[in-house]
Design an enzyme around this catalytic site. Sequence first.
Site, PDB file in Angstrom:
ATOM      1  N   HIS A 177     -39.621 -30.462  -4.457  1.00  0.00           N
ATOM      2  CA  HIS A 177     -39.177 -29.077  -4.247  1.00  0.00           C
ATOM      3  C   HIS A 177     -39.563 -28.578  -2.859  1.00  0.00           C
ATOM      4  CE1 HIS A 177     -43.228 -27.342  -4.606  1.00  0.00           C
ATOM      5  NE2 HIS A 177     -43.449 -28.184  -5.601  1.00  0.00           N
ATOM      6  N   SER A 252     -34.979 -28.304   0.951  1.00  0.00           N
ATOM      7  CA  SER A 252     -35.601 -27.488   1.995  1.00  0.00           C
ATOM      8  C   SER A 252     -36.791 -28.205   2.632  1.00  0.00           C
ATOM      9  CB  SER A 252     -36.003 -26.140   1.400  1.00  0.00           C
ATOM     10  OG  SER A 252     -36.357 -25.218   2.404  1.00  0.00           O
ATOM     11  N   ASP A 396     -25.949 -20.647   4.383  1.00  0.00           N
ATOM     12  CA  ASP A 396     -27.407 -20.725   4.270  1.00  0.00           C
ATOM     13  C   ASP A 396     -28.036 -19.770   5.283  1.00  0.00           C
ATOM     14  OD1 ASP A 396     -30.120 -21.462   4.219  1.00  0.00           O
ATOM     15  OD2 ASP A 396     -29.607 -23.510   3.655  1.00  0.00           O
ATOM     16  N   HIS A 424     -28.805 -21.135   0.555  1.00  0.00           N
ATOM     17  CA  HIS A 424     -29.940 -22.054   0.604  1.00  0.00           C
ATOM     18  C   HIS A 424     -30.264 -22.624  -0.774  1.00  0.00           C
ATOM     19  CE1 HIS A 424     -33.365 -23.838   2.582  1.00  0.00           C
ATOM     20  NE2 HIS A 424     -34.205 -23.331   1.693  1.00  0.00           N
TER      21      HIS A 424
END
Length: 456
Positions: A177, A252, A396, A424
């Site tokens: 993540h 990310s 994004d 995003h």
Amino acid sequence: MSNSTFPRKWTTEFTKTLLSAPNFIVFSYLDFLDSVFCVIYKYLDVFFEGKASPCYCTTTKISENGSNGKMGGNEEIGMSETLHGRKKKLKELIVLIQFVEKLLNKKKGVEGDYRFRNQKKAAVHRLGNRWSDCGCDSCISWMKTDDPKLHVVVKEASSQEDSKGNPNPSENVIFIHGILSSSSFWTKTLFPQLSESKKSNGYNMFAFDLLGCGKSPKPRDNLYTLNDHVEWIEKSVISRFQLNSFHLVAHSMGCIIALALAAKHSKSVKSVTLVAPPYFPSKDGVEFTVINSLTPKKLWPPEAFLSSVMTWYEHLGRCVCLLMCRNHTTWERLIKRLTGVRDLNFMFLDLTKHTHHSGWHTTHNVLYRGVKQMDRNLEILMKSKKKVHVFMGTRDRSVPPDCGDKMKKKFPDVEVNNIPNAGHRSVIFRREKDFAHDLLQIWENAAADHHDLHEV
């Protein structure tokens, strides 16, 4: 220059100057306020803990042996230049901070700087949380074990047999993540979609909370560098579950960690899928390019202003964590009572389940410094003929939408998918089914290529 061009250019410059005035005033005040809280926290830390916690307010850069000078040991350890390089507009405040440090040094023992220990020689983590950190069971449960590991959620592959009744070997997928998130980013969204597909039955899926996030350990003496995150993943996932080969999926900031992990295990990784990676071509000063691009000092919109405060102001950021993170259980109960909702959104919960120390260092040492290593890691993967797939949302607002195209330009073998009208997070959210289908296709193709390569 025509008569019409000059007024237009002058008007544009005047408008920019006019709009920059509030920014200058507000952030100059925040510079002052952050320095004031630097002094306040030093006294509070001495009062509650007997010694003041070190900070990065002064411009002195501390090497590994504690001596002053250039980056030296800091560069080798993986510390970002942005930690000491965030210039304050009111430089005279540095004198005040140094005076207070000398005063405290005379009274009590003060950790005046970061003394970096070799973690391979001394894997001892400082137990006990800061007085300004949360002490609930969920946040400190990792302290109750002698060998703490990352919190890992595993979805095991369903048993399958081929036409002859022999069990088919399963494959492994590691999900990483992004910043201020947790394993729930994947388990609450993508895992249910993958579970609905029979094609996913042959995959063991591993999602975990990064070091300093969610239910994972949050050691005080760790600097949360890129290497630290990679080593904890190796210890808690790869070695623990004996993964000889695996696919990687990251979102990310997690993409920076995924590339570092993939490059280190280039013989084991089968495919790498990067979602909204913050890619900036590596060059001198790139860390400051990233911090000014991703979290510039902006007053609007509100989320951008909060991000800039948390990024540029160490002690004001600690104030936010003192209010929100230390009391996250209180906020959760209050919101549940006011809204009547039993299960709060996991994204809200994840925002508060970290310490200021872990969030601050991960932001600077991974997000801002980690981009310097992305090109080198990509080069290793390209030479190893590994498949790298990138998914970018065209809307994004957190990461420049052209990051994928820039990566493609430098590394032509990288496959880039620009998702129209996606942001995003919505590059995955709201299109979980499509993304799950794309992942399964990527894994199947990678397995086929891996098989063909071994046959040759």
